[in-house]
Design a protein around this motif. Structure first.
Motif, PDB file in Angstrom:
ATOM      1  N   SER A 450       0.839  -1.209   0.000  1.00  0.00           N
ATOM      2  CA  SER A 450       0.000   0.000   0.000  1.00  0.00           C
ATOM      3  C   SER A 450       0.868   1.252   0.000  1.00  0.00           C
ATOM      4  O   SER A 450       0.569   2.252  -0.685  1.00  0.00           O
ATOM      5  CB  SER A 450      -0.904   0.001   1.234  1.00  0.00           C
ATOM      6  N   GLY A 451       1.957   1.216   0.775  1.00  0.00           N
ATOM      7  CA  GLY A 451       2.882   2.339   0.817  1.00  0.00           C
ATOM      8  C   GLY A 451       3.509   2.603  -0.543  1.00  0.00           C
ATOM      9  O   GLY A 451       3.673   3.762  -0.956  1.00  0.00           O
ATOM     10  N   GLN A 452       3.867   1.558  -1.209  1.00  0.00           N
ATOM     11  CA  GLN A 452       4.459   1.708  -2.545  1.00  0.00           C
ATOM     12  C   GLN A 452       3.446   2.293  -3.521  1.00  0.00           C
ATOM     13  O   GLN A 452       3.771   3.179  -4.327  1.00  0.00           O
ATOM     14  CB  GLN A 452       4.946   0.341  -3.048  1.00  0.00           C
ATOM     15  N   THR A 453       2.190   1.801  -3.410  1.00  0.00           N
ATOM     16  CA  THR A 453       1.125   2.308  -4.299  1.00  0.00           C
ATOM     17  C   THR A 453       0.886   3.794  -4.048  1.00  0.00           C
ATOM     18  O   THR A 453       0.739   4.601  -4.985  1.00  0.00           O
ATOM     19  CB  THR A 453      -0.178   1.514  -4.069  1.00  0.00           C
ATOM     20  N   ARG A 454       0.818   4.214  -2.759  1.00  0.00           N
ATOM     21  CA  ARG A 454       0.572   5.616  -2.411  1.00  0.00           C
ATOM     22  C   ARG A 454       1.695   6.507  -2.926  1.00  0.00           C
ATOM     23  O   ARG A 454       1.459   7.585  -3.476  1.00  0.00           O
ATOM     24  CB  ARG A 454       0.454   5.747  -0.887  1.00  0.00           C
ATOM     25  N   LEU A 469       5.665  13.768  -0.166  1.00  0.00           N
ATOM     26  CA  LEU A 469       6.523  12.740  -0.757  1.00  0.00           C
ATOM     27  C   LEU A 469       7.496  12.168   0.268  1.00  0.00           C
ATOM     28  O   LEU A 469       7.704  10.944   0.345  1.00  0.00           O
ATOM     29  CB  LEU A 469       7.310  13.324  -1.935  1.00  0.00           C
ATOM     30  N   LYS A 470       8.124  13.032   1.079  1.00  0.00           N
ATOM     31  CA  LYS A 470       9.065  12.567   2.096  1.00  0.00           C
ATOM     32  C   LYS A 470       8.362  11.671   3.114  1.00  0.00           C
ATOM     33  O   LYS A 470       8.899  10.639   3.541  1.00  0.00           O
ATOM     34  CB  LYS A 470       9.717  13.748   2.788  1.00  0.00           C
ATOM     35  N   THR A 471       7.136  12.089   3.486  1.00  0.00           N
ATOM     36  CA  THR A 471       6.383  11.274   4.454  1.00  0.00           C
ATOM     37  C   THR A 471       6.069   9.903   3.862  1.00  0.00           C
ATOM     38  O   THR A 471       6.224   8.866   4.528  1.00  0.00           O
ATOM     39  CB  THR A 471       5.076  11.992   4.844  1.00  0.00           C
ATOM     40  N   ALA A 472       5.648   9.865   2.594  1.00  0.00           N
ATOM     41  CA  ALA A 472       5.321   8.594   1.933  1.00  0.00           C
ATOM     42  C   ALA A 472       6.561   7.702   1.799  1.00  0.00           C
ATOM     43  O   ALA A 472       6.504   6.481   1.997  1.00  0.00           O
ATOM     44  CB  ALA A 472       4.699   8.858   0.568  1.00  0.00           C
ATOM     45  N   GLU A 473       7.685   8.324   1.453  1.00  0.00           N
ATOM     46  CA  GLU A 473       8.922   7.556   1.317  1.00  0.00           C
ATOM     47  C   GLU A 473       9.368   6.990   2.652  1.00  0.00           C
ATOM     48  O   GLU A 473       9.827   5.850   2.752  1.00  0.00           O
ATOM     49  CB  GLU A 473      10.021   8.444   0.728  1.00  0.00           C
ATOM     50  N   ARG A 474       9.225   7.850   3.713  1.00  0.00           N
ATOM     51  CA  ARG A 474       9.618   7.381   5.047  1.00  0.00           C
ATOM     52  C   ARG A 474       8.745   6.202   5.489  1.00  0.00           C
ATOM     53  O   ARG A 474       9.233   5.210   6.035  1.00  0.00           O
ATOM     54  CB  ARG A 474       9.511   8.534   6.040  1.00  0.00           C
ATOM     55  N   GLN A 475       7.443   6.350   5.262  1.00  0.00           N
ATOM     56  CA  GLN A 475       6.518   5.285   5.655  1.00  0.00           C
ATOM     57  C   GLN A 475       6.795   3.992   4.882  1.00  0.00           C
ATOM     58  O   GLN A 475       6.729   2.886   5.448  1.00  0.00           O
ATOM     59  CB  GLN A 475       5.068   5.749   5.435  1.00  0.00           C
ATOM     60  N   ASP A 477       9.702   3.070   3.573  1.00  0.00           N
ATOM     61  CA  ASP A 477      10.967   2.544   4.069  1.00  0.00           C
ATOM     62  C   ASP A 477      10.767   1.786   5.372  1.00  0.00           C
ATOM     63  O   ASP A 477      11.319   0.702   5.578  1.00  0.00           O
ATOM     64  CB  ASP A 477      11.959   3.693   4.246  1.00  0.00           C
ATOM     65  N   GLU A 478       9.955   2.372   6.274  1.00  0.00           N
ATOM     66  CA  GLU A 478       9.679   1.715   7.555  1.00  0.00           C
ATOM     67  C   GLU A 478       8.929   0.397   7.337  1.00  0.00           C
ATOM     68  O   GLU A 478       9.208  -0.617   7.995  1.00  0.00           O
ATOM     69  CB  GLU A 478       8.863   2.651   8.458  1.00  0.00           C
ATOM     70  N   ALA A 479       7.977   0.417   6.372  1.00  0.00           N
ATOM     71  CA  ALA A 479       7.208  -0.804   6.085  1.00  0.00           C
ATOM     72  C   ALA A 479       8.101  -1.895   5.513  1.00  0.00           C
ATOM     73  O   ALA A 479       7.984  -3.075   5.872  1.00  0.00           O
ATOM     74  CB  ALA A 479       6.064  -0.493   5.119  1.00  0.00           C
ATOM     75  N   GLN A 480       9.012  -1.507   4.645  1.00  0.00           N
ATOM     76  CA  GLN A 480       9.912  -2.493   4.041  1.00  0.00           C
ATOM     77  C   GLN A 480      10.884  -3.061   5.064  1.00  0.00           C
ATOM     78  O   GLN A 480      11.211  -4.253   5.037  1.00  0.00           O
ATOM     79  CB  GLN A 480      10.664  -1.864   2.866  1.00  0.00           C
ATOM     80  N   LYS A 481      11.356  -2.178   5.973  1.00  0.00           N
ATOM     81  CA  LYS A 481      12.224  -2.680   7.039  1.00  0.00           C
ATOM     82  C   LYS A 481      11.464  -3.670   7.918  1.00  0.00           C
ATOM     83  O   LYS A 481      12.017  -4.676   8.366  1.00  0.00           O
ATOM     84  CB  LYS A 481      12.739  -1.521   7.885  1.00  0.00           C
ATOM     85  N   ARG A 482      10.206  -3.341   8.153  1.00  0.00           N
ATOM     86  CA  ARG A 482       9.371  -4.234   8.952  1.00  0.00           C
ATOM     87  C   ARG A 482       9.202  -5.599   8.262  1.00  0.00           C
ATOM     88  O   ARG A 482       9.280  -6.646   8.912  1.00  0.00           O
ATOM     89  CB  ARG A 482       7.995  -3.585   9.169  1.00  0.00           C
ATOM     90  N   VAL A 483       9.041  -5.570   6.939  1.00  0.00           N
ATOM     91  CA  VAL A 483       8.929  -6.825   6.181  1.00  0.00           C
ATOM     92  C   VAL A 483      10.216  -7.636   6.324  1.00  0.00           C
ATOM     93  O   VAL A 483      10.191  -8.849   6.559  1.00  0.00           O
ATOM     94  CB  VAL A 483       8.631  -6.541   4.693  1.00  0.00           C
ATOM     95  N   THR A 484      11.349  -6.969   6.209  1.00  0.00           N
ATOM     96  CA  THR A 484      12.633  -7.656   6.331  1.00  0.00           C
ATOM     97  C   THR A 484      12.797  -8.289   7.713  1.00  0.00           C
ATOM     98  O   THR A 484      13.243  -9.431   7.850  1.00  0.00           O
ATOM     99  CB  THR A 484      13.787  -6.681   6.064  1.00  0.00           C
ATOM    100  N   GLU A 485      12.414  -7.522   8.739  1.00  0.00           N
ATOM    101  CA  GLU A 485      12.512  -8.045  10.110  1.00  0.00           C
ATOM    102  C   GLU A 485      11.609  -9.265  10.292  1.00  0.00           C
ATOM    103  O   GLU A 485      12.006 -10.270  10.902  1.00  0.00           O
ATOM    104  CB  GLU A 485      12.122  -6.952  11.110  1.00  0.00           C
ATOM    105  N   LEU A 486      10.391  -9.150   9.757  1.00  0.00           N
ATOM    106  CA  LEU A 486       9.433 -10.245   9.924  1.00  0.00           C
ATOM    107  C   LEU A 486       9.836 -11.470   9.101  1.00  0.00           C
ATOM    108  O   LEU A 486       9.563 -12.610   9.505  1.00  0.00           O
ATOM    109  CB  LEU A 486       8.026  -9.788   9.545  1.00  0.00           C
ATOM    110  N   GLU A 487      10.478 -11.249   7.951  1.00  0.00           N
ATOM    111  CA  GLU A 487      10.998 -12.372   7.169  1.00  0.00           C
ATOM    112  C   GLU A 487      12.029 -13.144   7.987  1.00  0.00           C
ATOM    113  O   GLU A 487      12.040 -14.380   8.005  1.00  0.00           O
ATOM    114  CB  GLU A 487      11.632 -11.875   5.868  1.00  0.00           C
ATOM    115  N   ALA A 488      12.903 -12.418   8.658  1.00  0.00           N
ATOM    116  CA  ALA A 488      13.920 -13.050   9.493  1.00  0.00           C
ATOM    117  C   ALA A 488      13.271 -13.791  10.661  1.00  0.00           C
ATOM    118  O   ALA A 488      13.682 -14.913  11.016  1.00  0.00           O
ATOM    119  CB  ALA A 488      14.900 -12.009  10.009  1.00  0.00           C
ATOM    120  N   GLN A 489      12.228 -13.162  11.263  1.00  0.00           N
ATOM    121  CA  GLN A 489      11.518 -13.807  12.374  1.00  0.00           C
ATOM    122  C   GLN A 489      10.819 -15.083  11.908  1.00  0.00           C
ATOM    123  O   GLN A 489      10.840 -16.113  12.600  1.00  0.00           O
ATOM    124  CB  GLN A 489      10.511 -12.833  12.983  1.00  0.00           C
ATOM    125  N   LEU A 490      10.206 -15.018  10.704  1.00  0.00           N
ATOM    126  CA  LEU A 490       9.516 -16.193  10.171  1.00  0.00           C
ATOM    127  C   LEU A 490      10.513 -17.315   9.871  1.00  0.00           C
ATOM    128  O   LEU A 490      10.272 -18.487  10.190  1.00  0.00           O
ATOM    129  CB  LEU A 490       8.737 -15.816   8.907  1.00  0.00           C
TER     130      LEU A 490
END
Length: 861
Positions: A450-454, A469-475, A477-490
Motif C-alpha cells: 500500500s505504501g508503494q502504491t501511495r 513525498l518525504k512522508t510517503a517515502e519514510r513510511q 521505508d519503515e514498512a519495508q524494514k518491517r517486512v525484512t525483520e518479519l521475514e527473518a523472524q519467520l
C-alpha cells in the motif's frame, strides 16, 4: 613356495568359467521370466503361438527353438546379435514393411524394446522347451506333493560300505557308498596344520594364530595312526578345537555374514537415490548375536518374519524381536516418488527373498502367471502377497519425500506416548509461532504494498508537496524494514520448529515392520500389473506345501502364521534348505548345488539320502546349527586332504584306505560332487581383508555399531546425485557399510555379495585387478609393513645376534606359520634367506608382499 601344475591351473580356470556361465544363465532366465515372457504372452501369442487361429508369417514365438528357427522371413532371434534378429527389427519399427505389433494394436514402449535388445545381446536365454505349441500351464498339485522335494524327509538306511574302517559317523557312510559305487576311494586325511587352518577359517573366518597351531600339534590329530587310544586322543583334541571356535564371538560374525548374503543385506534402500538407513545395523548385529547364541533355526525364522507379534519375557527381548523384523524392512525400494510409490515391487522383492532364503524356491516367478517349472500358482503368490500388503513397512526416505517415517520405537508404550504427546505440544506451540509470524509478515507485506502504491500515485500527480513525498517515502521505508525483520523472524520460527522436529526422541527407533492399518486379502494382478485386477485370493500358504489358511478369527496380517508354516518340522523344504546351506559353507558346494532353487530349474541333490538324514538331525537337535557343525566337522569326509591325485599303494593311510585308487577322480567326477577329496577353494573377500588386518596387528575385534551417515536434515540425494560413501574401518569386514547401487571397492574386486538380490553362491573370479591390488594397493603395503616390523621385533628381541643367519631362518619360519599355517620347505627357506641377504632387513616388507601374492595365501586346502 608351492607351485601347482598347469593342468590344475587350467582346471581351476575352467571351473571358474563354468561357474560364471551358470550364474549368467540363471540371471538371464530370471530376466526372461520377468521382462520378456510376460510381453510375449500378452502382445505376441495371439498371432504367433500354437493357440493362434492363424499363425502369421509361419512364426511361432512360444518356444525357444521355434523363435530361433523363425518363420517365412528367417530367424526371429539371433542370440547375441540384436541387429540381425528380425524380432528386434520388427519391434523397433525400423522397417515400414516389418512392424510388430501392428500399428493399430500399439507399439511396444521404448523401455520394453530396450529389454528385448538387452535380452538378445546376452544370448537370448530362454528355458522354454518344445517346438512351438504353447499350452495352458495346468499344475497337478496332488501329483507334485508326491515328488521330491515336496515329500517330507524320511529316515534313510545307513548304507553299508566295503571299507568299514574309514567312516567315523553316518555322513562318511553316505559319501563312501557313492564313491565305491563309482570305483573311487577317499583321499588320505589332511595333515593337522591344514585341518586347523581349514576349520578356523570355516568357523570364524580368521587365520589360526601360531599359539593355536602349537596347541593342536602338541596333541594327536584326528584319524592319527597308532591304535584306538591315540585315535581317541586325536578326536578329543579335534573336538576341543571345534568347541573353542564355536564359542568365539567371531563365529557369529563369520556365519552371520553367510546369512546376510542370502537376505541381500544392505545399509541403503536401493531406490534411485539409494537413501541411507542409519538404523539398519541393528538387524545386522541381531543376526550375528542370534548365530553366536545358536538360536534354534525355527525360532530364527519366526523372529525375522513376526518377531513383533511373538510374546516376550522382557522389554529387552521384545525390542530384539522387533529389530529382527528388519529382515522384511530391508526389502529393496524403487523409483523416486512417494505419492505413487510402486509398493508392489517392494512386496515382490520380499516374497522373492522369503521363497529363496527359507524354502529354496523362486516364488516371485508366479507374479505374472503360474510358475512355468514349479508347482506354484499365481494364486499362491497373491495369497502371500496379501500378508505383506497387510504389513506396514518403514519409509527410508526417497528423492521426493526425503524424511524417514513409520519406524518402530524401542520403548515402552507409555514412554512413547508421553514423548510423542510432549513433542506434539511443543510442535503446536512452535506452529502457532510460525503462523503468527506468517500473519504478521502478510500484514506487513500489505502495508508495504500500500505504501508503494501511495508513493507511486503521489509521484504521478506532479503537484504533490515535497513534505507529502518525504512522508510517503519514510513510511514505505519503515514498512519495508518491517517486512525484512518479519521475514527473518519467520525464517527463525520455521528453523526452530524444524530443529524441534528433528531433535532425537528419548528412545531408539528400529527400521522394522509392524501390522498395517488396513488388513485385507489381495486380488491377482493380471500379468503382474497392479492396475489390472482379477479375483481375490485369501491369505494362505502355497498349496503344494499344504495350503494352510488363516483362521477365520484372525485379525492380523498373517505374518505370524506364515512364520509358523515355514518353520514347521512338517514343512518338507525348510530343514533341507538350511542343512544344505551349512554343508555348502563347509565344502564350497551344497548337496544341492543351487541353494536358492530346489525346484526343477535347480540341480538335483548329489546325495539325496544324506540331505534327508541331515535335515532330520537338524530337527532332532532342536534346530541347532552348532550341532550340525559338530556332526559335519567330526566326519572323515571333512577331514580329507584336498589332493585329488592317485594315492600310492602301501602308504601310511592304507589301514583306513586299503583299496588303492585305480580310477582318476578328475575324469570320473570332475566337479568333485562325490567328494573324493576336500575341495580346494579361495577365501572370500571378507576373510582376505580380515586376514590382512590380523597379520598387520590392526584388526579391531569390537562389534560394529552405527555408520557415520550424514544427519537426516542434510539429506538431499537425488537420482542424479545419489548417496555414495565408503567409511574406512579396521573392524571386521562384516561391519563395512554396504550399499545397494554401489559395491564397496574391496568387496567388488574380490567377489563380495550382490546387495540387490539374494546371493546363494559367491562367484569366484580370477582377474587382473586382484593381482594388481596385492601388487600396488596401499592397504596391502601398510599391513605387510606392520607384519614385517612385528616379525623382526618378535625374533630380534629373542636373539643375541640381530644380524645372524639363524635369526632370518626363525623369522621365515614365523612368516610361513602366520601366512600359511606351516613351516617353509628347505627350498623356500633358502630362497627367502638369499633374498634377505641381498637386501637386508629393509627387504622384509617386499618379501612378505611376495608371499601374500601366492595362491596358497588366499586358498584353503
Amino acid at each position: 613356495m608351492r607351485r601347482f601344475s598347469c593342468l590344475v591351473f587350467m582346471c581351476a580356470i575352467s571351473s571358474v568359467a563354468r561357474i560364471h556361465a551358470a550364474e549368467d544363465d540363471r540371471e538371464g532366465i530370471d530376466f526372461f521370466e520377468k521382462k520378456i515372457r510376460p510381453v510375449l504372452v500378452e502382445r505376441c501369442y495371439e498371432c504367433h503361438s500354437g493357440t493362434s487361429k492363424k499363425v502369421e508369417g509361419s512364426l511361432h514365438l512360444d518356444s525357444r527353438e521355434a523363435a530361433r528357427k523363425g518363420g517365412d522371413l528367417g530367424p526371429a532371434i539371433v542370440p547375441g546379435d540384436p541387429g540381425k534378429s528380425l524380432l528386434i527389427q520388427a519391434i523397433r519399427y525400423s522397417d515400414e514393411n516389418l512392424q510388430m505389433p501392428p500399428k493399430e494394436k500399439g507399439r511396444l514402449p521404448a523401455e520394453v524394446v530396450a529389454d528385448f535388445e538387452a535380452w538378445v545381446k546376452r544370448g537370448a536365454p530362454d528355458p522354454r522347451e518344445g517346438n512351438g505349441a504353447q499350452t495352458a500351464n495346468n499344475i497337478d498339485i496332488e501329483g507334485a506333493r508326491k515328488r521330491w522335494p515336496y515329500t517330507p524327509p524320511v529316515e534313510p538306511a545307513i548304507p553299508a560300505v566295503k571299507n568299514s574302517a574309514w567312516p567315523n559317523n553316518p555322513i562318511d557312510h553316505f559319501i563312501l557308498a557313492k564313491l565305491e559305487e563309482r570305483g573311487l576311494a577317499p583321499a588320505a586325511a589332511a595333515d593337522p596344520r591344514t585341518l586347523v587352518r581349514r576349520v578356523t577359517y570355516d568357523l570364524i573366518g580368521l587365520p589360526p594364530s601360531a599359539e593355536e597351531l602349537d596347541e593342536i600339534l602338541a596333541l594327536s590329530p584326528p584319524g592319527a595312526e597308532g591304535g584306538t587310544e591315540r585315535r581317541r586322543d586325536g578326536e578329543k583334541a579335534w573336538s576341543g578345537v571345534i568347541e573353542r571356535l564355536l564359542a568365539s564371538p567371531h563365529y557369529g560374525e563369520r556365519w552371520g555374514r553367510h546369512w546376510l548374503d542370502v537376505v541381500r543385506y544392505a545399509d541403503t534402500a536401493g531406490d534411485n537415490s539409494d537413501y541411507p538407513i542409519p538404523q539398519m545395523y541393528r538387524y545386522r548385529n541381531w543376526v550375528i548375536d542370534a548365530v553366536n547364541r545358536d538360536m534354534p533355526y525355527d525360532r530364527f525364522i519366526r523372529e525375522q518374519l513376526a518377531g513383533d507379534l511373538l510374546p516376550a519375557d522382557s522389554a529387552e527381548q521384545k525390542h530384539r524381536q522387533i529389530v529382527a523384523t528388519g529382515y522384511i524392512a530391508n526389502a529393496r525400494r524403487f523409483g523416486s516418488t512417494g505419492d505413487d510409490y510402486p509398493q508392489h515391487l517392494t512386496i515382490e522383492d520380499t516374497i522373492d527373498n522369503v521363497g529363496r532364503a527359507f524354502l529354496g524356491h523362486t516364488l516371485n516367478c508366479a507374479r505374472c502367471h503360474n510358475h512355468k517349472f514349479d508347482p506354484i500358482t499365481a494364486e499362491d503368490y497373491y495369497a502371500i502377497y496379501g500378508i505383506f500388503h497387510s504389513t506396514r513397512y518403514p519409509w527410508p526416505g526417497i528423492e521426493l519425500e526425503k524424511r524417514q517415517r513409520d519406524l518402530v520405537p524401542l520403548a515402552d508404550g507409555e514412554v512413547v506416548a508421553t514423548a510423542l504427546a510432549e513433542r506434539k505440544k511443543i510442535d503446536d506451540q512452535l506452529l502457532a509461532e510460525v503462523k503468527a509470524a506468517e500473519d504478521a509478515k502478510k500484514t506487513a507485506d500489505q502495508e508495504a504494498k500500500s505504501g508503494q502504491t501511495r508513493l507511486d500515485e503521489l509521484r504521478k500527480q506532479g503537484d504533490a508537496g515535497e513534505e507529502d513525498l518525504k512522508t510517503a517515502e519514510r513510511q514505505l521505508d519503515e514498512a519495508q524494514k518491517r517486512v525484512t525483520e518479519l521475514e527473518a523472524q519467520l525464517k527463525a520460527a520455521k528453523k526452530k520448529r524444524e530443529g524441534a522436529e528433528q531433535a532425537p526422541l528419548p528412545f531408539e527407533l528400529a527400521y522394522a515392520v509392524a501390522e498395517g492399518k488396513k488388513i485385507e486379502n489381495c486380488k491377482v494382478q493380471l500379468k503382474g500389473d497392479p492396475a489390472r485386477l482379477g479375483g481375490e485370493v485369501p491369505r494362505r500358504f502355497p498349496q503344494v506345501l499344504g495350503g494352510q489358511s488363516l483362521p477365520p478369527e484372525e485379525q492380523g496380517s498373517g505374518r505370524l502364521e506364515l512364520a509358523e508354516w515355514i518353520a514347521s518340522p512338517a514343512n518338507p523344504l525348510t530343514a533341507r534348505v538350511m542343512v544344505n546351506r551349512i554343508w555348502q559353507h563347509h565344502f564350497g558346494r551344497g548337496l544341492v548345488a543351487t541353494p536358492n532353487d530346489f525346484g526343477r530349474q535347480g540341480q538335483p541333490p548329489s546325495h539325496p539320502e544324506l540331505l534327508d538324514w541331515l535335515a532330520l538331525r537338524l530337527i532332532e537337535s532342536g534346530w541347532s546349527v552348532k550341532a550340525m557343525h559338530r556332526l559335519i566337522l567330526s566326519s572323515r569326509t571333512y577331514q580329507m586332504a584336498s589332493d585329488a591325485g592317485f594315492r600310492v599303494q602301501g602308504s601310511e593311510t592304507d589301514r583306513l584306505n586299503p583299496e588303492p585308487r585305480t580310477l582318476n577322480p578328475a575324469t570320473i567326477d570332475p566337479a568333485n560332487a562325490l567328494l573324493s577329496h576336500y575341495p580346494r577353494r579361495r577365501l572370500d573377500a571378507e576373510s582376505i581383508r580380515d586376514t590382512l588386518l590380523v597379520l598387520g596387528g590392526n584388526l579391531d575385534r569390537t562389534p560394529g555399531e552405527a555408520h557415520p551417515f550424514p544427519p537426516q536434515k542434510a539429506w538431499d540425494f537425488t537420482q542424479h546425485k545419489p548417496f555414495k560413501a565408503v567409511y574406512d574401518t579396521n573392524r571386521r569386514s562384516v561391519y563395512l557399510m554396504t550399499q545397494r547401487i554401489m559395491r564397496h571397492p574391496f568387496l567388488a574386486i574380490f567377489d563380495g555379495p550382490d546387495t540387490g538380490a539374494s546371493t546363494a553362491n559367491r562367484v569366484t573370479s580370477t582377474t587382473t585387478l586382484q593381482a594388481l591390488y596385492f601388487l600396488n594397493e596401499e592397504f596391502v603395503h601398510e599391513q605387510a609393513g606392520k607384519l614385517a616390523a612385528r616379525i623382526c621385533e618378535a625374533k630380534v628381541n629373542n636373539s643375541k645376534d640381530n644380524d645372524s643367519k639363524d635369526n632370518d631362518s626363525e623369522r621365515i619360519d614365523l612368516a610361513y606359520t602366520l601366512l600359511f599355517a606351516r613351516p617353509p620347505t628347505d627350498d623356500e627357506k633358502a630362497l627367502g634367506q638369499e633374498y634377505l641377504r641381498k637386501v637386508g632387513d629393509q627387504g622384509w616388507e617386499s618379501y612378505l608382499r611376495v608371499l601374500m601374492r601366492t595362491n596358497e595365501f588366499v586358498y584353503l586346502n
